[in-house]
Design an enzyme around this catalytic site. Structure first.
Site, PDB file in Angstrom:
ATOM      1  N   THR A 194      88.803  48.017  -3.534  1.00  0.00           N
ATOM      2  CA  THR A 194      89.301  49.097  -2.687  1.00  0.00           C
ATOM      3  C   THR A 194      90.819  49.014  -2.668  1.00  0.00           C
ATOM      4  O   THR A 194      91.379  47.932  -2.533  1.00  0.00           O
ATOM      5  CB  THR A 194      88.768  48.928  -1.248  1.00  0.00           C
ATOM      6  OG1 THR A 194      87.401  49.267  -1.251  1.00  0.00           O
ATOM      7  CG2 THR A 194      89.512  49.824  -0.251  1.00  0.00           C
ATOM      8  N   ARG A 222      76.479  56.127   3.869  1.00  0.00           N
ATOM      9  CA  ARG A 222      77.178  55.014   4.541  1.00  0.00           C
ATOM     10  C   ARG A 222      78.702  55.177   4.401  1.00  0.00           C
ATOM     11  O   ARG A 222      79.211  55.478   3.325  1.00  0.00           O
ATOM     12  CB  ARG A 222      76.725  53.695   3.921  1.00  0.00           C
ATOM     13  CG  ARG A 222      77.435  52.441   4.449  1.00  0.00           C
ATOM     14  CD  ARG A 222      78.612  52.036   3.597  1.00  0.00           C
ATOM     15  NE  ARG A 222      79.240  50.799   4.073  1.00  0.00           N
ATOM     16  CZ  ARG A 222      80.399  50.351   3.619  1.00  0.00           C
ATOM     17  NH1 ARG A 222      81.053  51.000   2.684  1.00  0.00           N
ATOM     18  NH2 ARG A 222      80.906  49.231   4.090  1.00  0.00           N
ATOM     19  N   VAL A 223      79.397  54.974   5.495  1.00  0.00           N
ATOM     20  CA  VAL A 223      80.860  55.023   5.468  1.00  0.00           C
ATOM     21  C   VAL A 223      81.384  53.669   5.934  1.00  0.00           C
ATOM     22  O   VAL A 223      80.917  53.119   6.932  1.00  0.00           O
ATOM     23  CB  VAL A 223      81.389  56.134   6.410  1.00  0.00           C
ATOM     24  CG1 VAL A 223      82.906  56.092   6.497  1.00  0.00           C
ATOM     25  CG2 VAL A 223      80.922  57.500   5.920  1.00  0.00           C
TER      26      VAL A 223
END
Ligand code: SD4
Length: 333
Positions: A194, A222-223
């Site tokens: 990320t 999903r977050v």
């Protein structure tokens, strides 16, 4: 500060905290970003910072760069969810606390730029799923074909063989991981990347951006922490800014980057502020923490920077006038 206020603060034990003023800024412009992939991201941001550009443009440029690069965890080339769909999360925040965010966005090449449009063109902060896609299309973004990159396709097919639901990420040190944490995907690719970056421009203004495809093979919908202001990214132009990488759920639970910035507000250095936030996660459930990774990365208003992680393996990249360099984060467990 007037005398009365100083005495009042002294009695509260707050006098030792000195806020930087313009003349004490020691390191600008500067950009810091998560992971070693941040080196190239920093260079993209630097083009703007070095020509006296604004930090908000620099962090967007850095995020765009990585979104265009095949990377297991960022952009349309990232790994899909367990239904085989790549869903993207991104957010951006500037020196005035303007912010924008998208979550669960599909088939758009540059979620960071959609997040910026949410910030600039709407009275809102966060758009999700189909609504985010609709907004992107209305704002001139092109819908891509939704095919997986060949790397992602291979990894997904491999994952489907067992379809184990193991929503764990960012354990770079194989020996150290918990019972259900894959350190690397089967092809050897580390399960991380990320991109979170924070920059301070020549004007001394701070901004940040985060972009990710999130946890690989997650439940559709999903977050994680990455697009959530105060979790994956927080900027307070008076104090500093922070970003995170790792298991988003644990970051959300402690409002991670907001917590880091608040520790800096109390006078802690960026590294110590990150450490204190990591300790909150570890102290809450040490056994659980031993099986996961979370890393925080922060910069204060002086351009000082630092990081801390639960486990070994978190690295970050720093670009200043003098260097573009990978640093290794300290860790707790
Ligand atoms: C998430 N924090 O979706 C992200 C994943 C991550 O490097 O940081 N990967 O929870």
């Amino acid at each position: 500060m007037d005398r009365k206020k100083f005495i009042a603060m002294s009695s509260l034990g707050l006098a030792a905290i000195k806020w930087p003023n313009k003349s004490s800024i020691i390191n600008k412009p500067i950009v810091i970003s998560t992971w070693d992939s941040g080196m190239a991201v920093n260079e993209a941001a630097w083009k703007i910072l070095s020509s006296n550009g604004k930090s908000i443009d620099a962090v967007e440029a850095g995020a765009i760069y990585i979104e265009d690069t095949i990377n297991c965890c960022v952009g349309l080339g990232g790994y899909p969810d367990r239904d085989g769909i790549v869903t993207l999360d991104a957010c951006i925040m500037d020196e005035k606390s303007n912010c924008g965010s998208v979550a669960g966005l599909e088939q758009i090449q540059h979620p960071i730029s959609v997040a910026r449009k949410v910030m600039e063109n709407t009275p809102h902060i966060m758009l999700v799923g189909n609504g985010a896609l609709q907004f992107a299309l209305e704002n001139g973004f092109k819908k891509e074909d939704g095919k997986l990159s060949s790397d992602a396709d291979n990894a997904y097919k491999k994952w489907l063989e067992k379809s184990d639901y193991q929503p764990e990420i960012n354990i770079e040190n194989k020996k150290n991981h918990g019972p259900f944490a894959p350190a690397f995907f089967d092809d050897g690719t580390p399960n991380h990347d990320t991109m979170g970056l924070v920059a301070m421009d020549v004007h001394g203004d701070l901004s940040g951006a985060v972009t990710t495809s999130g946890m690989a093979f997650k439940v559709h919908g999903r977050v994680g922490d990455s697009p959530i202001i105060g979790a994956g990214l927080f900027v307070d132009n008076e104090i500093g800014a922070a970003t995170s990488s790792g298991v988003g759920e644990e970051v959300i639970r402690i409002c991670g980057t907001h917590t880091v910035v608040e520790y800096m507000r109390q006078g802690y250095s960026p590294e110590m502020a990150c450490k204190k936030a990591v300790e909150r996660i570890v102290n809450r459930d040490t056994q659980k923490a031993s099986g996961i990774q979370v890393g925080f990365l922060a910069m204060n208003k002086k351009g000082e920077f630092g990081a801390y992680a639960i486990q070994k393996g978190f690295v970050y990249s720093v670009k200043t006038n003098n260097e573009n360099k990978i640093y290794t984060s300290k860790y707790i467990l």
